[in-house]
Write a protein that holds these residues in place. Structure first.
Motif, PDB file in Angstrom:
ATOM      1  N   GLY A   2       0.843  -1.179   0.000  1.00 11.18           N
ATOM      2  CA  GLY A   2       0.000   0.000   0.000  1.00 11.18           C
ATOM      3  C   GLY A   2       0.883   1.234   0.000  1.00 11.18           C
ATOM      4  N   TRP A  24      -6.241  10.847  -4.154  1.00 10.10           N
ATOM      5  CA  TRP A  24      -6.344   9.659  -5.005  1.00 10.10           C
ATOM      6  C   TRP A  24      -7.628   9.740  -5.842  1.00 10.10           C
ATOM      7  CZ3 TRP A  24      -4.113   9.185  -0.119  1.00 10.10           C
ATOM      8  CH2 TRP A  24      -2.808   8.678  -0.109  1.00 10.10           C
ATOM      9  N   VAL A  27      -8.996   6.625  -7.681  1.00  6.88           N
ATOM     10  CA  VAL A  27      -9.619   5.507  -6.956  1.00  6.88           C
ATOM     11  C   VAL A  27     -11.114   5.803  -6.818  1.00  6.88           C
ATOM     12  CG1 VAL A  27      -9.651   4.194  -4.806  1.00  6.88           C
ATOM     13  CG2 VAL A  27      -7.475   5.055  -5.707  1.00  6.88           C
ATOM     14  N   ALA A  31     -14.757   2.504  -3.569  1.00 10.49           N
ATOM     15  CA  ALA A  31     -13.611   1.747  -3.070  1.00 10.49           C
ATOM     16  C   ALA A  31     -12.962   2.459  -1.882  1.00 10.49           C
ATOM     17  CB  ALA A  31     -12.589   1.553  -4.192  1.00 10.49           C
ATOM     18  N   ALA A  35     -12.822   0.864   1.910  1.00  8.32           N
ATOM     19  CA  ALA A  35     -11.528   0.673   2.572  1.00  8.32           C
ATOM     20  C   ALA A  35     -11.512   1.331   3.949  1.00  8.32           C
ATOM     21  CB  ALA A  35     -10.411   1.244   1.691  1.00  8.32           C
ATOM     22  N   GLU A  40      -9.066  -0.966   6.219  1.00  7.62           N
ATOM     23  CA  GLU A  40      -7.878  -1.022   5.360  1.00  7.62           C
ATOM     24  C   GLU A  40      -7.174   0.333   5.309  1.00  7.62           C
ATOM     25  OE1 GLU A  40      -8.360  -3.757   1.691  1.00  7.62           O
ATOM     26  OE2 GLU A  40     -10.358  -2.905   2.062  1.00  7.62           O
ATOM     27  N   TRP A  64      -4.101   0.922  -1.489  1.00 15.60           N
ATOM     28  CA  TRP A  64      -3.761   0.941  -2.909  1.00 15.60           C
ATOM     29  C   TRP A  64      -2.350   1.488  -3.113  1.00 15.60           C
ATOM     30  CZ3 TRP A  64      -8.346   2.937  -0.967  1.00 15.60           C
ATOM     31  CH2 TRP A  64      -8.316   4.285  -0.573  1.00 15.60           C
ATOM     32  N   GLU A  65      -1.738   1.081  -4.208  1.00 19.54           N
ATOM     33  CA  GLU A  65      -0.339   1.424  -4.441  1.00 19.54           C
ATOM     34  C   GLU A  65      -0.164   2.664  -5.308  1.00 19.54           C
ATOM     35  OE1 GLU A  65       1.973  -1.870  -5.807  1.00 19.54           O
ATOM     36  OE2 GLU A  65       1.026  -3.284  -4.437  1.00 19.54           O
ATOM     37  N   GLU A  66      -1.259   3.159  -5.895  1.00 12.89           N
ATOM     38  CA  GLU A  66      -1.127   4.332  -6.745  1.00 12.89           C
ATOM     39  C   GLU A  66      -0.551   5.496  -5.957  1.00 12.89           C
ATOM     40  OE1 GLU A  66      -3.834   2.547  -6.444  1.00 12.89           O
ATOM     41  OE2 GLU A  66      -4.771   2.138  -8.376  1.00 12.89           O
TER      42      GLU A  66
END
Length: 301
Positions: A2, A24, A27, A31, A35, A40, A64-66
């Motif tokens: 993440g 973000w 996203v 979502a 999260a 999360e 998320w990795e973005e």
């Protein structure tokens, strides 16, 4: 895997969900909210809530990795690098007031498109992803004049509050058809038709108040100063047309083609004597010089 973000001063006091949506944007909202609900998204290692207020120095973890700041500024900077520099009316570390030219959008209408804010970001050489300077007004494409750009998150939040409370005064100059009354008050609710991108007076609309006074006349046209007490879309254009004085060049709201654009100019921004504003701004006025197509009407005003 993440990503982890250290909360900066620009995001201090903001809600978790709003920071996530800002940083973000790629996203989906569903979502993001899921999260947060499932834990999360964590704040200082603990489960948090969507409406929790952030503090500078806290660590916000997302699943998320973005990279934060999905709306990149690099492309915009590249496309606007050869554009003429923005005309500065006032600037410090808190805000920047620029003189918007005609034909330029305040915000881009397509990704990477040209606009006032993308040019500003390019001139600033902005590379941070956790905060982006933002405009506090959205002038129409062909309206000229003074626009405030907040340079910090704290400035953006406080200036927006002052505008909501009608403590920052916004004075416009307009060239209108006919001989306007010496002064007047236009208190007509406005309703926007999003599909047609038009606004009309309507009892079901949002409250809207414009105060005006005549500055001069030229033939069968008048120059008026209009103070937008509220800030509705197309407010000056619709209100002035509603009293029989459409803005010259405004074909959408009743004028002929007497100019290449609606002759409307955001002339002066007057700041209150507010303790949270920089000392140099308190009680001051920032004025944008008139564009060439309006100067001839204001001779002797």
């Amino acid at each position: 895997m993440g990503a982890e973000l250290k909360i900066s001063a620009d995001n201090d006091g903001r809600r978790v969900d709003r920071v996530l949506r800002t940083l973000w944007p790629q996203v989906p909202l569903g979502a993001i909210m899921k999260a947060v609900r499932t834990g999360e998204v964590r704040l200082d290692g603990k489960k948090t809530k969507a409406d929790a207020r952030l503090e500078e120095g806290q660590l916000l973890y997302v699943p998320w990795e973005e990279e934060a700041g999905g709306q990149k500024t690099d492309g915009g900077a590249e496309k606007t690098a050869k554009k003429p520099p923005l005309e500065t009316l006032y600037r410090d570390d808190y805000l920047w007031v620029v003189n918007k030219p005609a034909g330029l959008l305040t915000q881009p209408d397509i990704k990477g498109g040209d606009s006032l804010i993308t040019r500003a970001l390019a001139e600033l050489g902005w590379s941070r992803s956790d905060y982006r300077p933002a405009t506090l007004q959205r002038l129409d494409r062909n309206t000229t004049g003074a626009v405030i750009i907040a340079l910090t998150g704290a400035a953006q939040r406080h200036l927006a509050e002052l505008i909501r409370e009608h403590k920052i005064r916004k004075l416009y100059h307009a060239v209108v058809e006919g001989i306007a009354e010496e002064s007047g008050r236009i208190d007509l609710p406005l309703l926007k038709d999003g599909a047609a991108n038009t606004v009309r007076p309507d009892r079901e609309g949002q409250p809207a108040l414009t105060l005006y006074r005549r500055l001069s006349t030229s033939g069968m046209r008048s120059v008026v100063e209009a103070e937008l007490v509220t800030g509705r879309p197309h407010q000056a254009r619709v209100h002035l047309a509603a009293i029989g004085h459409p803005i010259v060049g405004d074909t959408k709201y009743g004028s002929g083609r007497g100019a290449k654009r609606p002759l409307l100019h955001a002339r002066t921004i007057i700041f209150p004597t507010d303790a949270e504003l920089p000392a140099g701004l308190r009680g001051s006025a920032v004025t944008a010089p008139l564009p060439a197509d309006m100067k001839k009407y204001e001779e002797g005003a």
